[in-house]
Design a protein around this motif. Sequence first.
Motif, PDB file in Angstrom:
ATOM      1  N   THR A 274       0.810  -1.218   0.000  1.00  0.00           N
ATOM      2  CA  THR A 274       0.000   0.000   0.000  1.00  0.00           C
ATOM      3  C   THR A 274       0.844   1.269   0.000  1.00  0.00           C
ATOM      4  O   THR A 274       0.283   2.363   0.001  1.00  0.00           O
ATOM      5  CB  THR A 274      -0.965   0.026   1.203  1.00  0.00           C
ATOM      6  OG1 THR A 274      -0.215  -0.089   2.418  1.00  0.00           O
ATOM      7  CG2 THR A 274      -1.978  -1.110   1.114  1.00  0.00           C
ATOM      8  N   GLY A 275       2.167   1.129  -0.023  1.00  0.00           N
ATOM      9  CA  GLY A 275       3.030   2.306  -0.120  1.00  0.00           C
ATOM     10  C   GLY A 275       2.782   3.020  -1.435  1.00  0.00           C
ATOM     11  O   GLY A 275       2.407   2.398  -2.426  1.00  0.00           O
ATOM     12  N   PRO A 276       2.977   4.336  -1.478  1.00  0.00           N
ATOM     13  CA  PRO A 276       2.615   5.093  -2.677  1.00  0.00           C
ATOM     14  C   PRO A 276       3.333   4.628  -3.946  1.00  0.00           C
ATOM     15  O   PRO A 276       2.703   4.498  -4.996  1.00  0.00           O
ATOM     16  CB  PRO A 276       2.966   6.537  -2.333  1.00  0.00           C
ATOM     17  CG  PRO A 276       3.776   6.493  -1.096  1.00  0.00           C
ATOM     18  CD  PRO A 276       3.534   5.181  -0.437  1.00  0.00           C
ATOM     19  N   ALA A 277       4.600   4.347  -3.872  1.00  0.00           N
ATOM     20  CA  ALA A 277       5.322   3.935  -5.077  1.00  0.00           C
ATOM     21  C   ALA A 277       4.923   2.527  -5.491  1.00  0.00           C
ATOM     22  O   ALA A 277       4.682   2.257  -6.667  1.00  0.00           O
ATOM     23  CB  ALA A 277       6.829   4.018  -4.853  1.00  0.00           C
ATOM     24  N   VAL A 278       4.850   1.623  -4.540  1.00  0.00           N
ATOM     25  CA  VAL A 278       4.527   0.233  -4.861  1.00  0.00           C
ATOM     26  C   VAL A 278       3.118   0.132  -5.405  1.00  0.00           C
ATOM     27  O   VAL A 278       2.874  -0.548  -6.409  1.00  0.00           O
ATOM     28  CB  VAL A 278       4.713  -0.677  -3.636  1.00  0.00           C
ATOM     29  CG1 VAL A 278       4.230  -2.086  -3.913  1.00  0.00           C
ATOM     30  CG2 VAL A 278       6.175  -0.697  -3.222  1.00  0.00           C
ATOM     31  N   SER A 279       2.180   0.802  -4.770  1.00  0.00           N
ATOM     32  CA  SER A 279       0.796   0.692  -5.239  1.00  0.00           C
ATOM     33  C   SER A 279       0.644   1.236  -6.658  1.00  0.00           C
ATOM     34  O   SER A 279      -0.215   0.784  -7.406  1.00  0.00           O
ATOM     35  CB  SER A 279      -0.163   1.390  -4.280  1.00  0.00           C
ATOM     36  OG  SER A 279       0.097   2.773  -4.222  1.00  0.00           O
ATOM     37  N   ARG A 280       1.494   2.187  -7.046  1.00  0.00           N
ATOM     38  CA  ARG A 280       1.449   2.720  -8.413  1.00  0.00           C
ATOM     39  C   ARG A 280       2.219   1.836  -9.390  1.00  0.00           C
ATOM     40  O   ARG A 280       2.074   1.972 -10.600  1.00  0.00           O
ATOM     41  CB  ARG A 280       2.045   4.134  -8.462  1.00  0.00           C
ATOM     42  CG  ARG A 280       1.361   5.190  -7.646  1.00  0.00           C
ATOM     43  CD  ARG A 280       0.008   5.639  -8.189  1.00  0.00           C
ATOM     44  NE  ARG A 280      -0.044   5.968  -9.584  1.00  0.00           N
ATOM     45  CZ  ARG A 280       0.099   7.166 -10.109  1.00  0.00           C
ATOM     46  NH1 ARG A 280       0.338   8.200  -9.337  1.00  0.00           N
ATOM     47  NH2 ARG A 280      -0.002   7.351 -11.417  1.00  0.00           N
ATOM     48  N   ALA A 281       3.067   0.942  -8.880  1.00  0.00           N
ATOM     49  CA  ALA A 281       3.935   0.152  -9.756  1.00  0.00           C
ATOM     50  C   ALA A 281       3.549  -1.311  -9.861  1.00  0.00           C
ATOM     51  O   ALA A 281       3.822  -1.948 -10.877  1.00  0.00           O
ATOM     52  CB  ALA A 281       5.385   0.239  -9.270  1.00  0.00           C
ATOM     53  N   ILE A 282       2.930  -1.862  -8.835  1.00  0.00           N
ATOM     54  CA  ILE A 282       2.860  -3.314  -8.708  1.00  0.00           C
ATOM     55  C   ILE A 282       2.099  -4.007  -9.838  1.00  0.00           C
ATOM     56  O   ILE A 282       2.537  -5.051 -10.327  1.00  0.00           O
ATOM     57  CB  ILE A 282       2.300  -3.721  -7.319  1.00  0.00           C
ATOM     58  CG1 ILE A 282       2.629  -5.176  -7.019  1.00  0.00           C
ATOM     59  CG2 ILE A 282       0.824  -3.450  -7.212  1.00  0.00           C
ATOM     60  CD1 ILE A 282       4.033  -5.436  -6.661  1.00  0.00           C
ATOM     61  N   LEU A 283       0.998  -3.462 -10.292  1.00  0.00           N
ATOM     62  CA  LEU A 283       0.248  -4.159 -11.337  1.00  0.00           C
ATOM     63  C   LEU A 283       1.011  -4.175 -12.662  1.00  0.00           C
ATOM     64  O   LEU A 283       1.123  -5.219 -13.309  1.00  0.00           O
ATOM     65  CB  LEU A 283      -1.141  -3.543 -11.499  1.00  0.00           C
ATOM     66  CG  LEU A 283      -2.067  -3.736 -10.293  1.00  0.00           C
ATOM     67  CD1 LEU A 283      -3.389  -3.001 -10.519  1.00  0.00           C
ATOM     68  CD2 LEU A 283      -2.313  -5.198 -10.012  1.00  0.00           C
ATOM     69  N   GLY A 284       1.571  -3.041 -13.073  1.00  0.00           N
ATOM     70  CA  GLY A 284       2.355  -2.999 -14.303  1.00  0.00           C
ATOM     71  C   GLY A 284       3.632  -3.800 -14.190  1.00  0.00           C
ATOM     72  O   GLY A 284       4.043  -4.495 -15.133  1.00  0.00           O
TER      73      GLY A 284
END
Length: 182
Positions: A91-101
Amino acid sequence: MPRGRPPSAAVDHAVRRAVFELLEEVGYRDVSVERVARRAGVGKAAIYRRWRSKADLVSAFVFDDLQPPPDQGSLRADLTVLAGDLVAFLTGPAVSRAILGLTADLRGDPALADRLIARHRRCLTVVLDRAVARGELAEPPDPAWAHAQLLGPAYAWLMLFDGAADPDLPARLAADLVNVLR
Protein backbone atom coordinates in the motif's frame (compact mmCIF):
# COMPACT_ATOMS: atom_id res chain seq x y z
CA MET A 1 41.96 -4.87 -12.65
CA PRO A 2 38.40 -3.56 -13.17
CA ARG A 3 37.93 -1.19 -16.08
CA GLY A 4 35.91 2.00 -16.10
CA ARG A 5 34.72 4.16 -13.30
CA PRO A 6 33.44 2.58 -10.10
CA PRO A 7 29.68 2.89 -9.50
CA SER A 8 28.73 6.22 -7.98
CA ALA A 9 26.55 6.30 -4.88
CA ALA A 10 25.40 9.78 -5.92
CA VAL A 11 24.11 8.41 -9.24
CA ASP A 12 22.35 5.54 -7.47
CA HIS A 13 20.73 7.97 -5.03
CA ALA A 14 19.59 10.33 -7.79
CA VAL A 15 18.17 7.45 -9.82
CA ARG A 16 16.37 6.02 -6.78
CA ARG A 17 14.81 9.39 -6.01
CA ALA A 18 13.77 9.81 -9.65
CA VAL A 19 12.18 6.35 -9.78
CA PHE A 20 10.06 6.99 -6.70
CA GLU A 21 9.06 10.49 -7.78
CA LEU A 22 8.02 9.31 -11.23
CA LEU A 23 6.11 6.32 -9.89
CA GLU A 24 4.10 8.61 -7.65
CA GLU A 25 3.58 11.23 -10.37
CA VAL A 26 2.88 9.16 -13.48
CA GLY A 27 2.62 5.51 -12.45
CA TYR A 28 4.60 2.54 -13.65
CA ARG A 29 3.30 2.49 -17.22
CA ASP A 30 4.65 5.98 -17.96
CA VAL A 31 7.99 5.54 -16.23
CA SER A 32 10.79 5.03 -18.73
CA VAL A 33 14.54 4.76 -18.47
CA GLU A 34 14.77 7.98 -20.46
CA ARG A 35 12.48 9.85 -18.04
CA VAL A 36 14.37 8.47 -15.03
CA ALA A 37 17.71 9.51 -16.54
CA ARG A 38 16.43 13.00 -17.32
CA ARG A 39 14.96 13.42 -13.81
CA ALA A 40 18.09 12.07 -12.14
CA GLY A 41 20.41 14.19 -14.28
CA VAL A 42 22.35 11.20 -15.58
CA GLY A 43 22.83 9.56 -18.96
CA LYS A 44 20.80 6.52 -19.96
CA ALA A 45 24.06 4.59 -20.23
CA ALA A 46 24.64 5.08 -16.49
CA ILE A 47 21.30 3.41 -15.84
CA TYR A 48 21.76 0.58 -18.34
CA ARG A 49 25.18 -0.22 -16.82
CA ARG A 50 23.38 -0.99 -13.57
CA TRP A 51 19.93 -2.28 -14.65
CA ARG A 52 18.87 -4.20 -17.76
CA SER A 53 15.34 -2.85 -18.13
CA LYS A 54 12.68 -0.62 -16.65
CA ALA A 55 11.30 -3.57 -14.69
CA ASP A 56 14.77 -4.37 -13.32
CA LEU A 57 15.34 -0.71 -12.43
CA VAL A 58 12.01 -0.19 -10.68
CA SER A 59 12.10 -3.51 -8.85
CA ALA A 60 15.63 -2.86 -7.60
CA PHE A 61 14.33 0.05 -5.57
CA VAL A 62 10.80 -1.03 -4.81
CA PHE A 63 11.88 -4.40 -3.38
CA ASP A 64 15.28 -3.48 -1.99
CA ASP A 65 14.65 -3.39 1.75
CA LEU A 66 12.65 -6.52 2.53
CA GLN A 67 13.98 -8.04 5.76
CA PRO A 68 12.80 -10.86 8.05
CA PRO A 69 10.94 -9.51 11.07
CA PRO A 70 12.54 -9.75 14.50
CA ASP A 71 11.59 -12.90 16.41
CA GLN A 72 8.26 -12.26 18.16
CA GLY A 73 8.24 -15.58 20.04
CA SER A 74 5.52 -17.41 18.11
CA LEU A 75 4.63 -18.33 14.55
CA ARG A 76 1.41 -16.32 14.64
CA ALA A 77 3.16 -13.23 16.03
CA ASP A 78 6.02 -13.50 13.52
CA LEU A 79 3.56 -13.92 10.65
CA THR A 80 1.52 -10.96 11.87
CA VAL A 81 4.59 -8.73 11.72
CA LEU A 82 5.58 -10.14 8.31
CA ALA A 83 2.02 -9.68 7.01
CA GLY A 84 2.01 -6.12 8.39
CA ASP A 85 5.23 -5.41 6.50
CA LEU A 86 3.68 -6.92 3.37
CA VAL A 87 0.51 -4.81 3.69
CA ALA A 88 2.57 -1.65 4.28
CA PHE A 89 4.74 -2.53 1.30
CA LEU A 90 1.80 -3.17 -1.04
CA THR A 91 0.00 0.00 0.00
CA GLY A 92 3.03 2.31 -0.12
CA PRO A 93 2.61 5.09 -2.68
CA ALA A 94 5.32 3.94 -5.08
CA VAL A 95 4.53 0.23 -4.86
CA SER A 96 0.80 0.69 -5.24
CA ARG A 97 1.45 2.72 -8.41
CA ALA A 98 3.93 0.15 -9.76
CA ILE A 99 2.86 -3.31 -8.71
CA LEU A 100 0.25 -4.16 -11.34
CA GLY A 101 2.35 -3.00 -14.30
CA LEU A 102 5.50 -4.47 -12.82
CA THR A 103 3.73 -7.80 -12.30
CA ALA A 104 2.79 -7.85 -15.97
CA ASP A 105 6.38 -7.08 -17.02
CA LEU A 106 7.77 -9.75 -14.70
CA ARG A 107 5.82 -12.39 -16.60
CA GLY A 108 8.17 -11.66 -19.51
CA ASP A 109 11.32 -11.87 -17.36
CA PRO A 110 11.14 -15.04 -15.25
CA ALA A 111 14.69 -14.61 -13.91
CA LEU A 112 13.88 -11.16 -12.53
CA ALA A 113 10.58 -12.42 -11.13
CA ASP A 114 12.40 -15.29 -9.39
CA ARG A 115 14.91 -12.88 -7.81
CA LEU A 116 12.16 -10.63 -6.48
CA ILE A 117 10.02 -13.46 -5.18
CA ALA A 118 13.07 -15.03 -3.58
CA ARG A 119 13.65 -11.89 -1.48
CA HIS A 120 10.25 -12.05 0.16
CA ARG A 121 10.28 -15.84 0.35
CA ARG A 122 13.58 -15.72 2.29
CA CYS A 123 11.87 -13.56 4.91
CA LEU A 124 9.03 -16.05 5.23
CA THR A 125 11.45 -18.99 5.35
CA VAL A 126 13.22 -17.43 8.35
CA VAL A 127 9.85 -17.20 10.13
CA LEU A 128 8.94 -20.79 9.23
CA ASP A 129 12.35 -22.10 10.34
CA ARG A 130 11.88 -20.36 13.71
CA ALA A 131 8.51 -22.05 14.10
CA VAL A 132 10.06 -25.46 13.41
CA ALA A 133 12.86 -24.75 15.92
CA ARG A 134 10.24 -23.77 18.56
CA GLY A 135 8.24 -26.95 17.87
CA GLU A 136 5.23 -25.08 16.49
CA LEU A 137 5.53 -26.89 13.17
CA ALA A 138 6.62 -30.52 12.88
CA GLU A 139 8.57 -29.90 9.68
CA PRO A 140 9.28 -26.98 7.38
CA PRO A 141 6.43 -26.44 4.94
CA ASP A 142 7.05 -25.86 1.27
CA PRO A 143 8.15 -22.20 1.27
CA ALA A 144 6.67 -21.54 -2.18
CA TRP A 145 3.24 -22.81 -1.10
CA ALA A 146 3.35 -20.93 2.21
CA HIS A 147 4.41 -17.78 0.37
CA ALA A 148 1.53 -18.10 -2.07
CA GLN A 149 -0.86 -18.55 0.86
CA LEU A 150 0.29 -15.25 2.40
CA LEU A 151 0.98 -13.13 -0.66
CA GLY A 152 -1.99 -14.29 -2.73
CA PRO A 153 -4.76 -13.16 -0.38
CA ALA A 154 -2.94 -9.92 0.50
CA TYR A 155 -2.33 -9.07 -3.16
CA ALA A 156 -5.86 -9.99 -4.22
CA TRP A 157 -7.49 -8.09 -1.37
CA LEU A 158 -5.44 -4.91 -1.72
CA MET A 159 -4.66 -4.75 -5.44
CA LEU A 160 -7.47 -6.55 -7.24
CA PHE A 161 -10.46 -6.05 -4.94
CA ASP A 162 -9.39 -2.61 -3.68
CA GLY A 163 -9.94 -3.80 -0.12
CA ALA A 164 -9.04 -1.67 2.84
CA ALA A 165 -5.74 -2.12 4.64
CA ASP A 166 -7.56 -2.29 7.99
CA PRO A 167 -5.35 -2.50 11.09
CA ASP A 168 -6.56 -6.08 11.67
CA LEU A 169 -5.66 -7.26 8.16
CA PRO A 170 -2.14 -8.51 9.06
CA ALA A 171 -3.48 -10.52 11.99
CA ARG A 172 -6.23 -12.02 9.79
CA LEU A 173 -3.69 -12.95 7.10
CA ALA A 174 -1.38 -14.48 9.74
CA ALA A 175 -4.19 -16.47 11.39
CA ASP A 176 -5.28 -17.84 8.03
CA LEU A 177 -1.73 -18.93 7.17
CA VAL A 178 -1.22 -20.55 10.58
CA ASN A 179 -4.41 -22.55 10.00
CA VAL A 180 -3.18 -23.63 6.56
CA LEU A 181 0.24 -24.64 7.90
CA ARG A 182 -1.16 -26.75 10.74
